[in-house]
Write a protein that holds these residues in place. Structure first.
Motif, PDB file in Angstrom:
ATOM      1  N   LEU A  17       0.836  -1.200   0.000  1.00 26.95           N
ATOM      2  CA  LEU A  17       0.000   0.000   0.000  1.00 26.95           C
ATOM      3  C   LEU A  17       0.874   1.255   0.000  1.00 26.95           C
ATOM      4  O   LEU A  17       0.588   2.224  -0.707  1.00 26.95           O
ATOM      5  N   CYS A  57       2.030   2.944  -3.268  1.00 24.25           N
ATOM      6  CA  CYS A  57       1.119   3.742  -4.086  1.00 24.25           C
ATOM      7  C   CYS A  57       1.517   5.215  -4.019  1.00 24.25           C
ATOM      8  O   CYS A  57       2.190   5.658  -3.085  1.00 24.25           O
ATOM      9  N   GLU A  91      -3.104   9.255  -4.813  1.00 21.93           N
ATOM     10  CA  GLU A  91      -4.005   8.103  -4.759  1.00 21.93           C
ATOM     11  C   GLU A  91      -4.296   7.731  -3.304  1.00 21.93           C
ATOM     12  O   GLU A  91      -5.452   7.534  -2.917  1.00 21.93           O
ATOM     13  N   TRP A 123      -7.981   7.915  -1.213  1.00 25.48           N
ATOM     14  CA  TRP A 123      -8.554   6.757  -0.514  1.00 25.48           C
ATOM     15  C   TRP A 123      -8.740   7.034   0.967  1.00 25.48           C
ATOM     16  O   TRP A 123      -9.797   6.757   1.528  1.00 25.48           O
ATOM     17  N   CYS A 156     -11.094   2.607  -2.858  1.00 26.35           N
ATOM     18  CA  CYS A 156     -10.019   1.751  -3.349  1.00 26.35           C
ATOM     19  C   CYS A 156     -10.636   0.448  -3.849  1.00 26.35           C
ATOM     20  O   CYS A 156     -11.406  -0.198  -3.137  1.00 26.35           O
ATOM     21  N   LYS A 157     -10.290   0.063  -5.058  1.00 24.98           N
ATOM     22  CA  LYS A 157     -10.861  -1.135  -5.659  1.00 24.98           C
ATOM     23  C   LYS A 157     -10.128  -2.414  -5.260  1.00 24.98           C
ATOM     24  O   LYS A 157     -10.644  -3.506  -5.460  1.00 24.98           O
ATOM     25  N   ASN A 158      -8.941  -2.295  -4.686  1.00 31.60           N
ATOM     26  CA  ASN A 158      -8.194  -3.454  -4.212  1.00 31.60           C
ATOM     27  C   ASN A 158      -8.732  -3.823  -2.828  1.00 31.60           C
ATOM     28  O   ASN A 158      -8.596  -3.039  -1.886  1.00 31.60           O
ATOM     29  N   PHE A 203      -6.164  -3.664   0.082  1.00 30.97           N
ATOM     30  CA  PHE A 203      -5.834  -2.285   0.416  1.00 30.97           C
ATOM     31  C   PHE A 203      -7.003  -1.620   1.138  1.00 30.97           C
ATOM     32  O   PHE A 203      -6.805  -0.899   2.109  1.00 30.97           O
ATOM     33  N   ALA A 204      -8.218  -1.863   0.659  1.00 33.49           N
ATOM     34  CA  ALA A 204      -9.405  -1.245   1.274  1.00 33.49           C
ATOM     35  C   ALA A 204      -9.524  -1.648   2.745  1.00 33.49           C
ATOM     36  O   ALA A 204      -9.810  -0.804   3.604  1.00 33.49           O
TER      37      ALA A 204
END
Length: 83
Positions: free
Chosen positions: A47, A50, A54, A58, A65-67, A70-71
């Motif tokens: 993470l 990144c 970005e 988030w 976050c689409k991961n 990570f979310a």
């Protein structure tokens, strides 16, 4: 999975170009990083790779976050329980 980073390198990686991110990452690492599982450490370190804009989006809730890994880590770092 790669070996987790040493704590000194993680602390350095948490020093960002944005104060808002520093305020989140540095206390989290000091309180929680060493007790985390190796898998969670690896997710956190990934993470940190990144880009700041970005991460800012988030962590401030401007974007989702689409991961999923990570979310989940974002929720943990922000100190809010997952719903």
């Amino acid at each position: 999975m790669p070996e987790p980073m040493k704590i000194a390198r993680v602390r350095w990686a948490c020093r960002r170009g944005m104060l808002e991110l520093d305020v989140l990452f540095q206390p989290f690492v000091e309180k929680h990083y060493e007790a985390m599982s190796n898998t969670d450490k690896a997710v956190f370190v990934k993470l940190l790779e990144c880009e700041d804009p970005e991460l800012f989006a988030w962590f401030m809730g401007h974007e989702v976050c689409k991961n999923p890994q990570f979310a989940e880590m974002i929720i943990r770092v922000r100190g809010r329980p997952a719903a």
